[in-house]
Every structure is written in structure tokens, then in C-alpha cells.
Design a protein around this motif. Structure first.
Motif, PDB file in Angstrom:
ATOM      1  N   GLU A 286      51.508 -15.952  71.933  1.00 22.85           N
ATOM      2  CA  GLU A 286      50.189 -16.507  71.594  1.00 22.85           C
ATOM      3  C   GLU A 286      49.095 -15.471  71.843  1.00 22.85           C
ATOM      4  N   VAL A 287      49.202 -14.754  72.958  1.00 26.85           N
ATOM      5  CA  VAL A 287      48.230 -13.690  73.238  1.00 26.85           C
ATOM      6  C   VAL A 287      48.303 -12.606  72.175  1.00 26.85           C
ATOM      7  N   ARG A 288      49.529 -12.236  71.791  1.00 30.57           N
ATOM      8  CA  ARG A 288      49.717 -11.204  70.758  1.00 30.57           C
ATOM      9  C   ARG A 288      49.100 -11.641  69.436  1.00 30.57           C
ATOM     10  N   ALA A 289      49.266 -12.915  69.071  1.00 26.86           N
ATOM     11  CA  ALA A 289      48.695 -13.421  67.823  1.00 26.86           C
ATOM     12  C   ALA A 289      47.170 -13.324  67.840  1.00 26.86           C
ATOM     13  N   ARG A 290      46.562 -13.669  68.974  1.00 29.21           N
ATOM     14  CA  ARG A 290      45.094 -13.594  69.067  1.00 29.21           C
ATOM     15  C   ARG A 290      44.611 -12.151  68.991  1.00 29.21           C
ATOM     16  N   GLU A 291      45.345 -11.236  69.661  1.00 30.30           N
ATOM     17  CA  GLU A 291      44.950  -9.824  69.638  1.00 30.30           C
ATOM     18  C   GLU A 291      44.992  -9.258  68.219  1.00 30.30           C
ATOM     19  N   VAL A 292      46.052  -9.595  67.493  1.00 27.09           N
ATOM     20  CA  VAL A 292      46.178  -9.088  66.123  1.00 27.09           C
ATOM     21  C   VAL A 292      45.121  -9.716  65.225  1.00 27.09           C
ATOM     22  N   GLU A 293      44.879 -11.016  65.436  1.00 24.45           N
ATOM     23  CA  GLU A 293      43.902 -11.733  64.613  1.00 24.45           C
ATOM     24  C   GLU A 293      42.512 -11.127  64.764  1.00 24.45           C
ATOM     25  N   ARG A 294      42.218 -10.672  65.980  1.00 28.02           N
ATOM     26  CA  ARG A 294      40.888 -10.112  66.241  1.00 28.02           C
ATOM     27  C   ARG A 294      40.846  -8.599  66.044  1.00 28.02           C
ATOM     28  N   GLY A 295      41.973  -7.984  65.791  1.00 31.10           N
ATOM     29  CA  GLY A 295      42.050  -6.527  65.732  1.00 31.10           C
ATOM     30  C   GLY A 295      41.647  -5.945  64.386  1.00 31.10           C
ATOM     31  N   SER A 296      41.776  -4.635  64.310  1.00 32.13           N
ATOM     32  CA  SER A 296      41.405  -3.894  63.098  1.00 32.13           C
ATOM     33  C   SER A 296      42.418  -4.134  61.982  1.00 32.13           C
ATOM     34  N   TRP A 297      42.053  -3.738  60.770  1.00 32.88           N
ATOM     35  CA  TRP A 297      42.988  -3.896  59.649  1.00 32.88           C
ATOM     36  C   TRP A 297      44.243  -3.065  59.867  1.00 32.88           C
ATOM     37  N   TRP A 298      44.078  -1.914  60.567  1.00 32.16           N
ATOM     38  CA  TRP A 298      45.246  -1.062  60.837  1.00 32.16           C
ATOM     39  C   TRP A 298      46.231  -1.764  61.790  1.00 32.16           C
ATOM     40  N   LEU A 299      45.684  -2.421  62.832  1.00 36.38           N
ATOM     41  CA  LEU A 299      46.526  -3.158  63.766  1.00 36.38           C
ATOM     42  C   LEU A 299      47.255  -4.303  63.051  1.00 36.38           C
ATOM     43  N   LYS A 300      46.531  -4.988  62.155  1.00 32.80           N
ATOM     44  CA  LYS A 300      47.145  -6.078  61.403  1.00 32.80           C
ATOM     45  C   LYS A 300      48.286  -5.560  60.531  1.00 32.80           C
ATOM     46  N   LEU A 301      48.081  -4.413  59.897  1.00 37.90           N
ATOM     47  CA  LEU A 301      49.093  -3.851  59.003  1.00 37.90           C
ATOM     48  C   LEU A 301      50.335  -3.431  59.785  1.00 37.90           C
ATOM     49  N   THR A 302      50.135  -2.689  60.857  1.00 40.62           N
ATOM     50  CA  THR A 302      51.296  -2.216  61.637  1.00 40.62           C
ATOM     51  C   THR A 302      52.044  -3.385  62.277  1.00 40.62           C
ATOM     52  N   ALA A 303      51.310  -4.393  62.716  1.00 41.49           N
ATOM     53  CA  ALA A 303      51.959  -5.574  63.303  1.00 41.49           C
ATOM     54  C   ALA A 303      52.772  -6.302  62.242  1.00 41.49           C
ATOM     55  N   TYR A 304      52.225  -6.390  61.042  1.00 36.04           N
ATOM     56  CA  TYR A 304      52.938  -7.062  59.951  1.00 36.04           C
ATOM     57  C   TYR A 304      54.235  -6.320  59.633  1.00 36.04           C
ATOM     58  N   LEU A 305      54.149  -4.993  59.549  1.00 38.76           N
ATOM     59  CA  LEU A 305      55.337  -4.203  59.231  1.00 38.76           C
ATOM     60  C   LEU A 305      56.399  -4.293  60.318  1.00 38.76           C
ATOM     61  N   ARG A 306      55.988  -4.501  61.544  1.00 35.23           N
ATOM     62  CA  ARG A 306      56.936  -4.631  62.657  1.00 35.23           C
ATOM     63  C   ARG A 306      57.445  -6.065  62.835  1.00 35.23           C
ATOM     64  N   GLY A 307      56.926  -6.972  62.049  1.00 37.90           N
ATOM     65  CA  GLY A 307      57.330  -8.372  62.192  1.00 37.90           C
ATOM     66  C   GLY A 307      56.652  -9.079  63.336  1.00 37.90           C
ATOM     67  N   THR A 308      55.519  -8.531  63.813  1.00 41.34           N
ATOM     68  CA  THR A 308      54.794  -9.145  64.932  1.00 41.34           C
ATOM     69  C   THR A 308      53.368  -9.503  64.523  1.00 41.34           C
TER      70      THR A 308
END
Length: 370
Positions: A286-308
């Protein structure tokens, strides 16, 4: 539920199980209670009657038990002959409850037991204890150890109080095998061990003093202190009334009552630990989801590619939360039965000299029930 049944030769295993079969093979039955008996039971904190029964799925084993137990009904009693091999079939225990003042069956719980029954010679120096025996025992939920009352008293009388707990070493390799099999216990885990004192009828006079002074105080208490990961139950049993020479079962059901209560308690510790782990992992996702949701587009992209990514992390958190709920539900279902059985151990069990020890002290089973 898997039980390791341990006993040196001539410790009374065949006689015990023949007596258990004879006393508890029939359908569920409750004794009629007078008003006085009901009032006495209520004073002891009981609100229900309890009935225990056994059934055996294997027809060959059931037939053997039926034939073997018949000798116990003769007067004077004739002890069963031959060895009994309990690993041939499944033994089921039926635990039933009803109100003290009613006729309606309120609860019935069935638990299946598989018995690991190694040869007694493996614990008496007759042949080497194999690694296979230790490995098989390590997979068991609970140990039932048969001790011969007469041999215990004879050995303990020869020892000083400080050395009494070492008596287990005189039982060949039993203590060594228990220690080997329990060496893999992780932190927070416990091993339920029932020391079933067979042939208890042999002691006859001064039983309570003998048991308190020698077996409980000078053997079990120090042994419990040496093995703080064991939950130890001591249960004196007998199948014969020596005075009249007839079949008279005493405490035969209590090793199985403790086995179920102790195993459920052990499993509940593991389930609760797993549930706590799932809680932590749920929080992390849940914490990871909030961090990605609030993060930069780069963080969102890398998280998506990693399945997180946000959706994946939220989905994993929901999955873990649901699994935790299922774990707790399973634990609570079993704990209902465990609480009832610990309550019986605290009242009826203690009145019949069935006692429980942990960490070098005797404990009231009611504490475990709570």
C-alpha cells in the motif's frame, strides 16, 4: 494431525490402545447427570458435558483391535498379546459437547490422526535409531511418549533430586530422539509432548504422594526447565483395577485431548505469525502504491515495467489482506475447539492428575484457553 508414538518395549502401547478402543469405540454417549452432579460441575466452571469417541478406518486394524481388546473383559483381566501397528490406518477422534441441563448436541468436532509408530527397539538400544526415524518424527505435530510407571518409580528412587530429570536418558534413546526431532524448531514455535504414564494402577497406595514427590516435582519440572520449547503434559493412565482384577479405564482419552489442544495452539502461533507477516506485506504494498502514485512519470514507468506499478501494488495488497482474513478465520474455527479442550484440561483433567508444564513451571490450562 500427525502423532509420533514413542515407547520402549513393554511400555504398554498395545494394552493402552486396546483399552482405548474398548472404552471409546461406540457412538457418542453422554452420562445422565443428577441435579447434584450438575451443581457440582457448575461450581467447577463447567457449562457443558463432554463425550469422546474413536473410530478406525482400516478394517484389518479395526478387526485386530476388536479381537485384541476382548481379553480385557475377562475376569481376571488378561492382557492383550502381540504387537499393534497403528500406522496402517487413520484413527478419528470425535469430540462432542452438549449443555449440562439439556439433551441437544451443541457441537461435534472430528479430528483425524495418523500415527507414526516406530519400533520400540529404536529407543531401547536394540538397534540403531535411523535418520529416517528422526526425520519422520520432525514432521509430527505432537509426541506421545509412553513411560512405564513401575520402571519410573524404581529408577527415580535411586537418584538424587538434582539428577532426577536425567532419568529420561535411562529410557534408551527416547530423549535423544525428541531433541533431534525438535532441533529445527524456529523461534516462537513449541512442541507439545505428552508423557503418558502407563500401568499407573501398579502404584496403588500412596499414588498422589509418589507422583507429586518423584514424577512431577523431581522429573517433569526440571525436564521442562531444560526444554523450554516443549509444552509438556503428564497423564497417568491405566486399564485395570488391580484390586478387583477387572477392566477399568482411567484417563485413556486425555493424551488425545491434549494432542488436539496442543497442536491447535501450536498451529495458531504459526497462523498468527503468518497473518502478521501478511499484514506487514500488505502495508508495504500500500505504501509502495502511494509512492508511485505521487511520484514522477519516470518512477511510474519503471515501476510499471517491473510489475510494481500502482494497480499491481494495490492488487497485491488486496490479495494479501484477503489471505490474512482467511488465515485468521481458520485459526478461530480451530481455537473454538481448543478453548473447550483446554477448559476440560483445567477442570476435569487436573482433578484426574493430568498436568501441564512449560519453562520449568506448571501452568493452568485455562490460561492457554484464554
Amino acid at each position: 494431525m500427525k502423532i509420533a508414538l514413542i515407547g520402549a518395549p513393554s511400555s504398554g502401547k498395545t494394552t493402552y490402545f486396546s483399552g482405548l478402543y474398548l472404552a471409546f469405540r461406540n457412538s457418542i454417549a453422554f452420562k445422565h447427570m443428577t441435579d447434584g452432579q450438575i451443581m457440582e460441575a457448575q461450581k467447577r466452571g463447567l457449562s457443558e458435558q463432554f463425550s469422546f469417541r474413536v473410530s478406525i478406518s482400516d478394517s484389518d486394524l479395526d478387526g485386530f483391535m476388536s479381537r485384541n481388546s476382548a481379553s480385557l473383559l475377562r475376569i481376571p483381566v488378561e492382557y492383550p498379546n502381540g504387537n499393534i501397528y497403528l500406522d496402517k490406518g487413520l484413527i478419528s477422534g470425535i469430540f462432542a459437547f452438549r449443555p449440562l441441563t439439556g439433551d441437544q448436541l451443541t457441537e461435534k468436532h472430528i479430528r483425524d490422526f495418523t500415527i507414526f509408530d516406530p519400533p520400540g527397539g529404536a529407543f531401547h538400544g536394540l538397534h540403531e535409531k535411523s535418520d529416517d526415524i528422526v526425520e519422520e518424527m520432525a514432521s509430527c505435530d505432537v509426541f506421545i511418549v509412553l513411560l512405564d510407571a513401575e520402571n519410573i518409580m524404581e529408577a527415580l528412587r535411586r537418584k538424587s533430586k538434582n539428577e532426577a530429570f536425567q532419568f529420561l536418558a535411562a529410557l534408551g534413546k527416547i530423549d535423544e530422539t525428541i531433541r533431534d526431532a525438535s532441533s529445527s524448531l524456529i523461534d516462537g514455535d513449541i512442541l507439545p509432548v505428552c508423557f503418558m504414564i502407563s500401568k499407573f494402577d501398579i502404584l496403588q497406595e500412596n499414588v498422589i504422594k509418589e507422583v507429586n514427590d518423584l514424577i512431577y516435582d523431581n522429573l517433569i519440572l526440571p525436564y521442562s526447565g531444560e526444554n523450554d520449547k516443549y509444552m509438556i503434559c503428564v497423564c497417568p493412565t491405566s486399564v485395570v483395577d488391580q484390586k478387583h482384577g477387572e477392566f477399568s479405564p482411567y484417563n485413556l482419552e486425555w493424551p488425545f485431548i491434549f494432542s488436539v489442544a496442543g497442536t491447535i495452539f501450536r498451529n495458531s502461533l504459526a497462523v498468527r505469525a503468518d497473518a502478521d507477516t501478511h499484514s506487514r506485506l500488505t502495508h508495504d504494498h500500500e505504501v509502495r502504491a502511494r509512492e508511485v502514485e505521487r511520484g514522477s512519470w519516470w518512477l511510474k514507468l519503471t515501476a510499471y515495467l517491473r510489475g510494481t506499478g500502482v494497480d499491481a501494488s494495490k492488487a497485491r495488497a488486496r490479495e494479501l489482506r484477503d489471505k490474512r482474513g482467511r488465515l485468521i478465520t481458520i485459526a478461530d474455527d480451530d481455537l473454538t475447539l481448543a478453548r473447550k479442550l483446554w477448559g476440560r484440561l483445567s477442570t476435569e483433567g487436573r482433578a484426574r492428575h493430568v498436568r501441564v508444564f512449560m519453562g520449568g513451571s506448571e501452568i493452568d490450562p485455562a490460561i492457554v484457553a484464554d
